[in-house]
Design a protein around this motif. Structure first.
Motif, PDB file in Angstrom:
ATOM      1  N   ALA A 153       0.826  -1.207   0.000  1.00 34.85           N
ATOM      2  CA  ALA A 153       0.000   0.000   0.000  1.00 34.85           C
ATOM      3  C   ALA A 153       0.860   1.257   0.000  1.00 34.85           C
ATOM      4  N   VAL A 154       1.907   1.261   0.816  1.00 31.76           N
ATOM      5  CA  VAL A 154       2.784   2.435   0.878  1.00 31.76           C
ATOM      6  C   VAL A 154       3.457   2.690  -0.466  1.00 31.76           C
ATOM      7  N   LEU A 155       3.998   1.642  -1.074  1.00 30.53           N
ATOM      8  CA  LEU A 155       4.650   1.794  -2.369  1.00 30.53           C
ATOM      9  C   LEU A 155       3.643   2.204  -3.440  1.00 30.53           C
ATOM     10  N   GLY A 156       2.438   1.659  -3.362  1.00 29.49           N
ATOM     11  CA  GLY A 156       1.410   2.030  -4.321  1.00 29.49           C
ATOM     12  C   GLY A 156       1.040   3.494  -4.228  1.00 29.49           C
ATOM     13  N   VAL A 157       0.942   4.011  -3.014  1.00 29.47           N
ATOM     14  CA  VAL A 157       0.624   5.426  -2.828  1.00 29.47           C
ATOM     15  C   VAL A 157       1.744   6.305  -3.389  1.00 29.47           C
ATOM     16  N   VAL A 158       2.988   5.859  -3.260  1.00 25.58           N
ATOM     17  CA  VAL A 158       4.112   6.612  -3.834  1.00 25.58           C
ATOM     18  C   VAL A 158       3.965   6.692  -5.353  1.00 25.58           C
ATOM     19  N   VAL A 159       3.611   5.569  -5.978  1.00 25.22           N
ATOM     20  CA  VAL A 159       3.421   5.548  -7.437  1.00 25.22           C
ATOM     21  C   VAL A 159       2.278   6.473  -7.835  1.00 25.22           C
ATOM     22  N   VAL A 160       1.168   6.404  -7.106  1.00 27.91           N
ATOM     23  CA  VAL A 160       0.026   7.254  -7.409  1.00 27.91           C
ATOM     24  C   VAL A 160       0.393   8.726  -7.258  1.00 27.91           C
ATOM     25  N   GLY A 161       1.144   9.044  -6.202  1.00 25.66           N
ATOM     26  CA  GLY A 161       1.550  10.424  -5.984  1.00 25.66           C
ATOM     27  C   GLY A 161       2.439  10.951  -7.101  1.00 25.66           C
ATOM     28  N   ALA A 162       3.374  10.121  -7.558  1.00 22.84           N
ATOM     29  CA  ALA A 162       4.253  10.540  -8.649  1.00 22.84           C
ATOM     30  C   ALA A 162       3.456  10.770  -9.927  1.00 22.84           C
ATOM     31  N   ALA A 163       2.532   9.871 -10.233  1.00 21.29           N
ATOM     32  CA  ALA A 163       1.703  10.025 -11.430  1.00 21.29           C
ATOM     33  C   ALA A 163       0.824  11.267 -11.332  1.00 21.29           C
ATOM     34  N   MET A 164       0.314  11.538 -10.135  1.00 26.49           N
ATOM     35  CA  MET A 164      -0.527  12.714  -9.949  1.00 26.49           C
ATOM     36  C   MET A 164       0.259  14.006 -10.174  1.00 26.49           C
ATOM     37  N   LEU A 165       1.491  14.056  -9.671  1.00 25.08           N
ATOM     38  CA  LEU A 165       2.319  15.240  -9.875  1.00 25.08           C
ATOM     39  C   LEU A 165       2.632  15.453 -11.357  1.00 25.08           C
ATOM     40  N   ALA A 166       2.941  14.365 -12.059  1.00 28.04           N
ATOM     41  CA  ALA A 166       3.216  14.481 -13.493  1.00 28.04           C
ATOM     42  C   ALA A 166       1.978  14.956 -14.249  1.00 28.04           C
ATOM     43  N   ASP A 167       0.803  14.435 -13.877  1.00 33.68           N
ATOM     44  CA  ASP A 167      -0.429  14.861 -14.526  1.00 33.68           C
ATOM     45  C   ASP A 167      -0.725  16.329 -14.235  1.00 33.68           C
ATOM     46  N   LEU A 168      -0.441  16.779 -13.019  1.00 31.61           N
ATOM     47  CA  LEU A 168      -0.670  18.179 -12.670  1.00 31.61           C
ATOM     48  C   LEU A 168       0.227  19.109 -13.481  1.00 31.61           C
ATOM     49  N   VAL A 169       1.460  18.676 -13.729  1.00 29.22           N
ATOM     50  CA  VAL A 169       2.356  19.476 -14.571  1.00 29.22           C
ATOM     51  C   VAL A 169       1.782  19.590 -15.979  1.00 29.22           C
ATOM     52  N   ALA A 170       1.290  18.467 -16.512  1.00 30.98           N
ATOM     53  CA  ALA A 170       0.691  18.485 -17.852  1.00 30.98           C
ATOM     54  C   ALA A 170      -0.522  19.403 -17.890  1.00 30.98           C
ATOM     55  N   VAL A 171      -1.351  19.353 -16.852  1.00 33.76           N
ATOM     56  CA  VAL A 171      -2.546  20.198 -16.788  1.00 33.76           C
ATOM     57  C   VAL A 171      -2.164  21.673 -16.657  1.00 33.76           C
ATOM     58  N   THR A 172      -1.057  21.950 -15.972  1.00 33.82           N
ATOM     59  CA  THR A 172      -0.608  23.327 -15.813  1.00 33.82           C
ATOM     60  C   THR A 172      -0.368  23.994 -17.162  1.00 33.82           C
ATOM     61  N   PHE A 173       0.103  23.230 -18.134  1.00 29.95           N
ATOM     62  CA  PHE A 173       0.328  23.775 -19.471  1.00 29.95           C
ATOM     63  C   PHE A 173      -0.938  23.696 -20.332  1.00 29.95           C
ATOM     64  N   ALA A 174      -1.684  22.600 -20.217  1.00 27.82           N
ATOM     65  CA  ALA A 174      -2.848  22.401 -21.080  1.00 27.82           C
ATOM     66  C   ALA A 174      -4.027  23.275 -20.664  1.00 27.82           C
ATOM     67  N   GLY A 175      -4.207  23.476 -19.361  1.00 34.68           N
ATOM     68  CA  GLY A 175      -5.360  24.233 -18.885  1.00 34.68           C
ATOM     69  C   GLY A 175      -5.411  25.667 -19.392  1.00 34.68           C
ATOM     70  N   PRO A 176      -4.365  26.467 -19.161  1.00 37.70           N
ATOM     71  CA  PRO A 176      -4.388  27.844 -19.670  1.00 37.70           C
ATOM     72  C   PRO A 176      -4.529  27.921 -21.185  1.00 37.70           C
ATOM     73  N   LEU A 177      -3.911  26.968 -21.890  1.00 37.90           N
ATOM     74  CA  LEU A 177      -4.057  26.941 -23.347  1.00 37.90           C
ATOM     75  C   LEU A 177      -5.511  26.729 -23.735  1.00 37.90           C
ATOM     76  N   GLY A 178      -6.168  25.800 -23.058  1.00 36.48           N
ATOM     77  CA  GLY A 178      -7.571  25.548 -23.335  1.00 36.48           C
ATOM     78  C   GLY A 178      -8.440  26.761 -23.054  1.00 36.48           C
ATOM     79  N   GLN A 179      -8.135  27.499 -21.972  1.00 36.80           N
ATOM     80  CA  GLN A 179      -8.912  28.678 -21.635  1.00 36.80           C
ATOM     81  C   GLN A 179      -8.733  29.787 -22.673  1.00 36.80           C
ATOM     82  N   ARG A 180      -7.518  29.935 -23.179  1.00 34.92           N
ATOM     83  CA  ARG A 180      -7.288  30.959 -24.205  1.00 34.92           C
ATOM     84  C   ARG A 180      -7.988  30.595 -25.504  1.00 34.92           C
ATOM     85  N   LEU A 181      -7.881  29.338 -25.886  1.00 39.33           N
ATOM     86  CA  LEU A 181      -8.508  28.911 -27.137  1.00 39.33           C
ATOM     87  C   LEU A 181     -10.029  28.949 -27.060  1.00 39.33           C
TER      88      LEU A 181
END
Length: 229
Positions: free
Chosen positions: A170-198
């Motif tokens: 469970a602990v290792l799984g949460v670490v994996v989920v946390g890493a994936a969530m951070l990577a997804d948030l970085v992607a959203v940080t770039f995609a979100g403002p672009l979507g709002q402008r478009l």
């Protein structure tokens, strides 16, 4: 029968069940690679961010992270092993997940263009936020490949002879989920403002909606073709 004191799992035993220093390095390195390489989950949240802006993207990320955590808990409890051993269970979950993604994609394609995004009232905004979050949860929970990934990857770093294997898993799984969530948030940080402008351009709004819908339909099709590894 009572357990002898020597058989009890102590906090030190829990720590011993975790990977050692060298294993942690391998585990974290592999987790980082898995997190940053674009996969279905990242493509899904990017599509949501492009169609709904930064807030919708973040809510989708939190939803998919919660859904992945469900898989972690299920795998730690041994429930996900059913998906790995039962072709019927795997197929049922796979088809349900694919159907849900296709449903979301079709709904995006047929949605009316209501013009540039306007500020919603507080109640409407909360309902939209909950719906986006829950869609992310359901999308990830109904992805059996997520369960199989945890079952294939994490056990290599769990020492069952040293302590509590479910807790370590469970602990290792949460670490994996946390890493994936951070990577997804970085992607959203770039995609979100672009979507709002478009979104201010009527032609781009239509293209956004079509691209988002086709992406989710494509992810549903890819899930249908997924095999029980």
């Amino acid at each position: 029968m009572r357990r002898d004191r020597g058989d009890e799992i102590t906090p030190a035993g829990y720590r011993a069940a975790m990977p050692d220093s060298a294993e942690w390095l391998v585990f974290l390195s592999a987790t980082l690679v898995f997190a940053v390489v674009p996969g279905p989950g990242m493509l899904y949240v990017i599509a949501r961010a492009l169609s709904g802006g930064w807030r919708e993207g973040v809510r989708s990320v939190l939803g998919t992270a919660a859904g992945a955590t469900v898989h972690v808990v299920a795998a730690a409890a041994g429930l996900s092993a059913v998906l790995a051993t039962s072709a019927t269970a795997f197929t049922v979950v796979k088809l349900a997940g694919a159907a849900y993604l296709v449903y979301l994609g079709v709904r995006a394609l047929v949605a009316r263009d209501e013009g540039a995004r306007v500020e919603l009232g507080e109640a409407a905004s909360q309902r939209r936020g909950r719906a986006t979050f829950l869609q992310g949860v359901v999308t990830e929970v109904l992805n059996p490949k997520t369960a199989l990934f945890f079952l294939a990857f994490i056990p290599h770093f769990v020492h069952e002879d040293r302590g509590s294997a479910p807790l370590t898993f469970a602990v290792l799984g949460v670490v994996v989920v946390g890493a994936a969530m951070l990577a997804d948030l970085v992607a959203v940080t770039f995609a979100g403002p672009l979507g709002q402008r478009l979104a201010r351009d009527p032609r781009w709004r239509v293209r956004q909606r079509v691209a988002s819908g086709l992406t989710m339909i494509g992810l549903g099709g890819a899930l249908v073709l997924a095999e029980n590894a």
